[in-house]
Design an enzyme around this catalytic site. Structure first.
Site, PDB file in Angstrom:
ATOM      1  N   LYS A  78       1.826   1.923  -5.147  1.00 30.91           N
ATOM      2  CA  LYS A  78       2.359   1.309  -6.379  1.00 30.91           C
ATOM      3  C   LYS A  78       1.446   1.577  -7.571  1.00 30.91           C
ATOM      4  O   LYS A  78       1.907   1.924  -8.653  1.00 30.91           O
ATOM      5  CB  LYS A  78       2.525  -0.210  -6.188  1.00 30.91           C
ATOM      6  CG  LYS A  78       3.515  -0.579  -5.093  1.00 30.91           C
ATOM      7  CD  LYS A  78       3.562  -2.075  -4.871  1.00 30.91           C
ATOM      8  CE  LYS A  78       2.301  -2.641  -4.259  1.00 30.91           C
ATOM      9  NZ  LYS A  78       2.019  -2.201  -2.887  1.00 30.91           N
ATOM     10  N   GLN A 106       1.911  -6.256  -3.049  1.00 28.63           N
ATOM     11  CA  GLN A 106       2.344  -6.345  -1.649  1.00 28.63           C
ATOM     12  C   GLN A 106       3.606  -5.504  -1.444  1.00 28.63           C
ATOM     13  O   GLN A 106       3.813  -4.545  -2.164  1.00 28.63           O
ATOM     14  CB  GLN A 106       2.569  -7.811  -1.222  1.00 28.63           C
ATOM     15  CG  GLN A 106       1.278  -8.621  -1.081  1.00 28.63           C
ATOM     16  CD  GLN A 106       0.698  -9.092  -2.397  1.00 28.63           C
ATOM     17  OE1 GLN A 106       1.354  -9.781  -3.159  1.00 28.63           O
ATOM     18  NE2 GLN A 106      -0.539  -8.759  -2.662  1.00 28.63           N
ATOM     19  N   ASP A 160       0.807  -1.222   0.000  1.00 30.16           N
ATOM     20  CA  ASP A 160       0.000   0.000   0.000  1.00 30.16           C
ATOM     21  C   ASP A 160       0.840   1.271   0.000  1.00 30.16           C
ATOM     22  O   ASP A 160       0.443   2.299   0.551  1.00 30.16           O
ATOM     23  CB  ASP A 160      -0.974   0.018   1.198  1.00 30.16           C
ATOM     24  CG  ASP A 160      -1.860  -1.213   1.223  1.00 30.16           C
ATOM     25  OD1 ASP A 160      -2.250  -1.678   0.137  1.00 30.16           O
ATOM     26  OD2 ASP A 160      -2.158  -1.712   2.319  1.00 30.16           O
ATOM     27  N   GLY A 194      -4.525  -4.497  -3.646  1.00 28.53           N
ATOM     28  CA  GLY A 194      -5.525  -3.495  -3.981  1.00 28.53           C
ATOM     29  C   GLY A 194      -4.762  -2.269  -4.422  1.00 28.53           C
ATOM     30  O   GLY A 194      -4.052  -1.664  -3.622  1.00 28.53           O
ATOM     31  N   HIS A 195      -4.824  -1.959  -5.713  1.00 26.91           N
ATOM     32  CA  HIS A 195      -4.029  -0.858  -6.267  1.00 26.91           C
ATOM     33  C   HIS A 195      -4.971   0.241  -6.757  1.00 26.91           C
ATOM     34  O   HIS A 195      -5.895  -0.020  -7.508  1.00 26.91           O
ATOM     35  CB  HIS A 195      -3.145  -1.375  -7.418  1.00 26.91           C
ATOM     36  CG  HIS A 195      -2.113  -2.358  -6.953  1.00 26.91           C
ATOM     37  ND1 HIS A 195      -1.237  -2.982  -7.800  1.00 26.91           N
ATOM     38  CD2 HIS A 195      -1.810  -2.811  -5.704  1.00 26.91           C
ATOM     39  CE1 HIS A 195      -0.448  -3.784  -7.099  1.00 26.91           C
ATOM     40  NE2 HIS A 195      -0.783  -3.700  -5.829  1.00 26.91           N
TER      41      HIS A 195
END
Ligand code: GDP
Ligand code: IMO
Ligand code: MG
Length: 427
Positions: free
Chosen positions: A15, A223, A12, A39-40
């Site tokens: 990225k 990650q 988080d 989750g991007h």
């Protein structure tokens, strides 16, 4: 050109934002590990995209690929394709490719993840997306691959072979084994397999051909470094290798092809899930960073634990990834905090350490030693260049850069694409 991006902390770091920012310079953007535990977030103007599987380069005229080292939930991917289509972004097979060898996350993986996690006395805090169990099956050579679900007969043959052991594992953990051969679920997976079949490709071949032809490839990590299954803070890690070298192994690209490794570094640190976080702030400052930084998980909605910048952990991330440059994100979140602290070393059993101890239990006992830097007042979210930053914010960046020994090339001062500038050029 082949560039690898990885998160330098516990995930988080931003990225998705940075991948989107630079994707215009790349022909291919590829996910190489992890699954929908990621989750991007990409924000352009008022549009916000929160994606778990589709690589963050989708807004550009780039081809986006899902590599064979990932574990993929086809329901989630199909949902993302549909969601983007509703917004007018078509992800047809000419735009998106999925490697034939990609491991599929089956409903029983998700079930097992949830059951195992709820039975652990000391939790990991997984995302319960079935990641660990899909990777177990991959290394046990018991995985179901993208190519398998694309062919209903093969899927059934594979499931029949695997069902007894999966059913007994679920039973052992107190769950309902009926999920393994549930006809409705099998039919759904066969449908998804048929739908996604046209996307099947050979990712390694595509990338190597592209590089041979002088085109540019960007590998998007998921990650973060300290969640790496080999080098992270076990057992509080994910089940894939998250560091830069993993991109080469997982994508089938030789290390001699890598041109640069860009580390994404948050101006402070966060962690979601369990495990040591030496600089964790459980006080008002921590809550303030959480609130201003909107530090709530993109995948699970859980509050992220927040802490001051941790140099020993960052030094280890630089070693593990071999960063050639860094993007510093979320600088705006630190406004109005004075002083700003940076952990420069740890104290453990009366010893000073400037590098994290190898043992996770020892890391959990480390006490941070801080250096204090003056803070700054005011909103940074409109700042367009380094020279426009308050002097104290400039000093914070320069001080981190000096300690890290790696150039900070991008600075991010807000979630949107436009809220970023290159450090050297002042935009
Ligand atoms: P990722 O998993 O590394 O892609 O990061 P996430 O998208 O899960 O979390 C980063 C969050 O911070 C997202 O909500 C982004 O929109 C947001 N973000 C990224 N960069 C910045 C920044 O510089 N400032 C602020 N305030 N938010 C940012
Ligand atoms: P992105 O790509 C932050 C964490 C989970 C848990 C541990 C293991 O958005 O940075 P898993 O479900 O992978 O078995 O969970 O890893 N985790 C993440 N934390 N960002 C992520 O991804 C994460 N993906 C997994 O919270 O502690
Ligand atoms: Mg995330």
């Amino acid at each position: 050109m082949f560039t690898i991006i990885t998160g330098a902390q516990f995930g988080d770091e931003g990225k998705g934002k940075v991948v989107d920012l630079i994707s215009g310079d790349y022909d291919l953007v590829v996910r190489f590990q992890g699954g929908d535990n990621a989750g991007h977030t990409v924000k352009v103007g008022d549009d916000v995209y929160k994606l778990h599987l589709v690589p963050s380069g989708f807004l550009f005229d780039t081809r986006v690929l899902i590599g064979p080292g990932t574990v993929m939930n086809p329901e989630v991917l199909a949902g993302e394709i549909d969601m983007l289509a509703e917004g007018g972004i078509e992800l047809g097979p000419e735009k998106l490719g999925i490697d034939a060898k990609t491991s599929i996350i089956m409903p029983y993986h998700i079930e097992l993840d949830g059951l195992r996690e709820s039975r652990r006395t000391e939790k990991i805090g997984t995302t319960r997306r079935g990641i660990g169990f899909a990777y177990i099956d991959k290394v046990a050579r018991d995985e179901i691959r993208m190519a398998d679900i694309a062919n209903r007969d093969r899927l059934l043959r594979r499931l029949n072979e695997l069902a007894p052991s999966r059913e007994s594992s679920i039973k052992e953990l107190g769950g309902d084994p009926g999920i393994v051969m549930d006809e409705r679920l099998i039919a759904r997976y066969a449908d998804l397999g048929k739908r996604l079949a046209p996307y099947i490709t050979d990712v390694s071949y595509e990338i190597n051909r592209a590089l041979e032809e002088g085109r540019n490839v960007l590998a998007e990590g998921a990650q973060g470094t300290h969640l790496d299954v080999i080098h992270g803070t076990q057992k509080f890690v994910t089940s894939s290798s998250t560091i830069a070298g993993s991109a080469c192994a997982n994508l089938g690209v030789g290390p001699t092809k890598v041109d640069g490794v860009l580390g994404i570094v948050k101006a402070y640190i966060t962690r979601v899930g369990e495990g040591p976080l030496p600089t964790e702030l459980t006080d008002r400052t921590g809550r303030r960073i959480q609130e201003v930084g909107k530090e709530f998980g993109t995948t699970t909605g859980r509050a992220r634990r927040c802490g001051w910048f941790d140099l020993p952990l960052l030094k280890k991330a630089i070693y593990l990834n071999g960063y050639t440059s860094i993007a510093l994100t979320k600088l705006d979140v630190l406004s109005d905090l004075d002083p700003i602290k940076v952990c420069v070393s740890y104290e453990l059993d009366g010893r000073a350490l400037d590098y994290p101890p190898e043992n996770t239990a020892d890391l959990a006992r480390c006490r941070p030693v801080y250096e204090e830097l003056p803070g700054w007042k005011g909103d940074l979210t409109g700042v367009k260049g380094f020279d426009e930053l308050p002097q104290a914010a400039q000093n914070y960046i320069l001080s981190l850069e000096k300690s890290m020994g790696v150039p900070i090339v991008y600075v991010s001062v807000g979630p949107a694409r436009a809220q970023t500038f290159r450090k050297e050029t002042g935009n």
